[in-house]
Design a protein around this motif. Structure first.
Motif, short mmCIF file in Angstrom:
data_model
loop_
_atom_site.label_atom_id
_atom_site.label_comp_id
_atom_site.label_asym_id
_atom_site.label_seq_id
_atom_site.Cartn_x
_atom_site.Cartn_y
_atom_site.Cartn_z
N ARG A 18 8.73 -11.62 4.69
CA ARG A 18 9.22 -10.25 4.83
C ARG A 18 10.02 -9.84 3.60
O ARG A 18 9.91 -8.71 3.11
N GLU A 19 10.84 -10.78 3.10
CA GLU A 19 11.62 -10.48 1.89
C GLU A 19 10.71 -10.24 0.68
O GLU A 19 10.96 -9.34 -0.12
N ALA A 20 9.66 -11.07 0.58
CA ALA A 20 8.72 -10.92 -0.54
C ALA A 20 8.01 -9.57 -0.46
O ALA A 20 7.83 -8.88 -1.47
N ILE A 21 7.58 -9.22 0.78
CA ILE A 21 6.91 -7.93 0.96
C ILE A 21 7.86 -6.79 0.65
O ILE A 21 7.48 -5.80 -0.01
N SER A 22 9.11 -6.91 1.10
CA SER A 22 10.12 -5.88 0.83
C SER A 22 10.36 -5.74 -0.67
O SER A 22 10.44 -4.62 -1.20
N ASP A 23 10.48 -6.88 -1.36
CA ASP A 23 10.68 -6.85 -2.82
C ASP A 23 9.49 -6.21 -3.52
O ASP A 23 9.65 -5.41 -4.47
N LEU A 24 8.28 -6.56 -3.05
CA LEU A 24 7.07 -5.99 -3.66
C LEU A 24 7.03 -4.48 -3.44
O LEU A 24 6.69 -3.72 -4.36
N GLU A 25 7.37 -4.03 -2.23
CA GLU A 25 7.35 -2.59 -1.94
C GLU A 25 8.37 -1.85 -2.80
O GLU A 25 8.10 -0.75 -3.28
N LYS A 26 9.56 -2.46 -3.00
CA LYS A 26 10.57 -1.84 -3.85
C LYS A 26 10.07 -1.74 -5.30
O LYS A 26 10.24 -0.71 -5.96
N ALA A 27 9.45 -2.83 -5.77
CA ALA A 27 8.94 -2.84 -7.14
C ALA A 27 7.84 -1.79 -7.32
O ALA A 27 7.79 -1.07 -8.32
N GLN A 28 6.94 -1.70 -6.32
CA GLN A 28 5.87 -0.72 -6.40
C GLN A 28 6.43 0.70 -6.38
O GLN A 28 5.94 1.59 -7.08
N SER A 29 7.47 0.92 -5.57
CA SER A 29 8.08 2.24 -5.49
C SER A 29 8.70 2.64 -6.82
O SER A 29 8.55 3.78 -7.28
N ILE A 30 9.40 1.70 -7.46
CA ILE A 30 10.02 1.97 -8.76
C ILE A 30 8.96 2.25 -9.82
O ILE A 30 9.08 3.16 -10.63
N ALA A 31 7.89 1.46 -9.80
CA ALA A 31 6.83 1.58 -10.81
C ALA A 31 5.84 2.69 -10.48
O ALA A 31 4.97 3.00 -11.30
N LYS A 32 5.98 3.29 -9.29
CA LYS A 32 5.02 4.30 -8.83
C LYS A 32 3.59 3.76 -8.89
O LYS A 32 2.67 4.41 -9.35
N THR A 33 3.46 2.52 -8.43
CA THR A 33 2.16 1.84 -8.44
C THR A 33 1.90 1.23 -7.06
O THR A 33 2.68 0.43 -6.57
N GLY A 34 0.80 1.66 -6.45
CA GLY A 34 0.40 1.10 -5.17
C GLY A 34 -0.73 0.09 -5.35
O GLY A 34 -1.26 -0.07 -6.45
N SER A 35 -1.08 -0.58 -4.28
CA SER A 35 -2.18 -1.54 -4.34
C SER A 35 -3.09 -1.35 -3.13
O SER A 35 -2.69 -0.76 -2.12
N TRP A 36 -4.32 -1.83 -3.26
CA TRP A 36 -5.27 -1.74 -2.15
C TRP A 36 -6.26 -2.90 -2.19
O TRP A 36 -6.48 -3.51 -3.25
N ILE A 37 -6.80 -3.22 -1.04
CA ILE A 37 -7.81 -4.28 -0.92
C ILE A 37 -8.95 -3.73 -0.06
O ILE A 37 -8.71 -3.17 1.02
N TYR A 38 -10.16 -3.87 -0.57
CA TYR A 38 -11.32 -3.39 0.18
C TYR A 38 -12.24 -4.57 0.47
O TYR A 38 -12.82 -5.17 -0.42
#
Length: 403
Positions: A18-38
């Motif tokens: 959960r902490e890793a996911i939270s950290d990743l979400e914060k980093a993505q929010s700061i960088a304005k970069t999202g991710s996706w998997i298809y």
């Protein structure tokens, strides 16, 4: 005892996750970069929290996420995006693509997508992994700069049109004077009775005289018409690159300004060691040459230089084309050399100089022709140098493209 230890271990792992996911979400929010998997096997698309935020969509329990995604893409970009993705799967390559998103309120966002896919041994696509980066701010800033440059281009063009009208006036002056002289001679010959129109021989002589004057006038009118053609060709919009020899452009520019220079007693010497051909926007490049020649003319006239001369040189050095335009007007103040190519900087404000000519020249050379332009002083005056970088490579690429 073992079950209790395993439970604690699982809880610790879940907390760290959960902490890793939270950290990743914060980093993505700061960088304005999202991710996706298809997952192509399950036809299942998953987004990160930042991706939902970027696309301004809420996560739903039961959703066709791909459909919602493609409907959010700007209608004019959908076909391109889908074709790029299909091509990446067929060729087993990744891709980077910039496209637009159309929001519910009608506003537009600009994003950059990056994608890589995995394949099985038979080459069948399994999973695509991607990122999406919001580049709206930088894109709008770039578009604003382009609009600013376009506006400055128009201002510079209008200012130069005034100079062109002056050049046309110089080139028209002699033919118009010759036409006027021809008309005066015809009128005078009639008023003084130089030809006996009652006599056949007198009428024949007068007709020969009249035809000769008409032929001369026709030539002068053709010269006037050609002048207009030359200048109108210069102002035709030309956004295509063409393979052109530099000598042709320099001589054409000189032809346009020749009479204006001659009227001030200014001599132009050519030392053309290279007749190199490279890809250029001809009219825009000629505008640069005319800007420099006009500035040299103004300086020579202002300084009252004895035996005013402009020297135009071309030569190759390290596979780079050098074009030098030098004058003997005494040079540029050292404090001004570094500012010469700044927008709205002018050393002739008293003459209503716009300060855009050299700035736009720099834009044309650096942005359109992969080159550089700079000025320096010699013992006699100023030297403007245009350097076309990698001219040899440009020439080779252009020839390959034409063949």
């Amino acid at each position: 005892m073992i079950d209790s230890a395993l439970k604690r271990k699982n809880e610790e792992l879940e907390e760290r996750l959960r902490e890793a996911i939270s950290d990743l979400e914060k980093a993505q929010s700061i960088a304005k970069t999202g991710s996706w998997i298809y997952d192509l096997q399950k036809n299942e698309l998953r987004w990160s929290k930042e991706t939902y935020k970027m696309f301004e969509l809420k996560q739903e329990k039961s959703e066709n996420l791909y459909s919602r995604f493609i409907n959010r893409v700007h209608p004019d970009d959908r076909e391109m995006l889908e074709e790029v993705y299909r091509s990446s799967l067929e060729n087993q390559t990744g891709y980077t693509l910039k496209h637009r998103l159309l929001m519910d309120d009608g506003s537009i966002k600009y994003v950059e997508e990056n994608c890589e896919s995995s394949f099985n041994e038979e080459g069948k696509p399994l999973i695509s992994y991607g990122t999406v980066h919001d580049i709206t701010e930088s894109t709008l800033a770039t578009l604003e700069l382009k609009e600013k440059d376009t506006y400055m281009f128009q201002q510079s063009r209008l200012a130069q049109m005034g100079e062109m009208l002056s050049m046309i006036a110089h080139q028209w002056r002699q033919p118009l004077a010759s036409i006027a002289t021809s008309n005066i001679l015809t009128k005078t010959s009639l008023e003084l009775g130089q030809y006996d129109l009652e006599d056949k021989q007198g009428r024949d002589d007068f007709l020969n005289f009249l035809n000769a004057n008409i032929d001369k006038t026709t030539l002068y009118l053709q010269e006037l018409s050609q002048t207009i053609t030359n200048f109108s060709d210069f102002y035709k919009p030309d956004k295509e690159f063409h393979m052109i020899e530099i000598t042709d452009v320099l001589l054409k520019a000189n032809n346009l300004i020749h009479d204006s220079l001659s009227s001030h007693g200014i001599k132009v010497d050519f030392e053309l060691e290279s007749n190199y051909a490279f890809m250029m926007h001809e009219n825009e490049f000629m505008q640069v040459i005319l800007n420099i020649l006009n500035n040299a003319k103004d300086q020579l006239v202002q300084e009252g230089t004895q035996e005013p001369t402009i020297t135009v040189r071309t030569f190759m050095e390290d596979d780079e084309l050098h074009i030098e335009i030098a004058d003997n007007a005494g040079g540029i103040k050292e404090d001004n050399i570094e500012k010469l190519f700044d927008p709205y900087f002018s050393t002739k404000l008293q003459k209503n100089g716009t300060g855009l000519g050299l700035y736009m020249s720099k834009v044309i050379i650096k942005d359109y022709h992969n080159g550089d332009i700079y000025a320096r002083n010699s013992d006699n005056g100023a030297i403007f140098t245009i350097k076309i970088l990698r001219a040899k490579a440009q020439c080779r690429e252009a020839l390959n493209a034409e063949s």
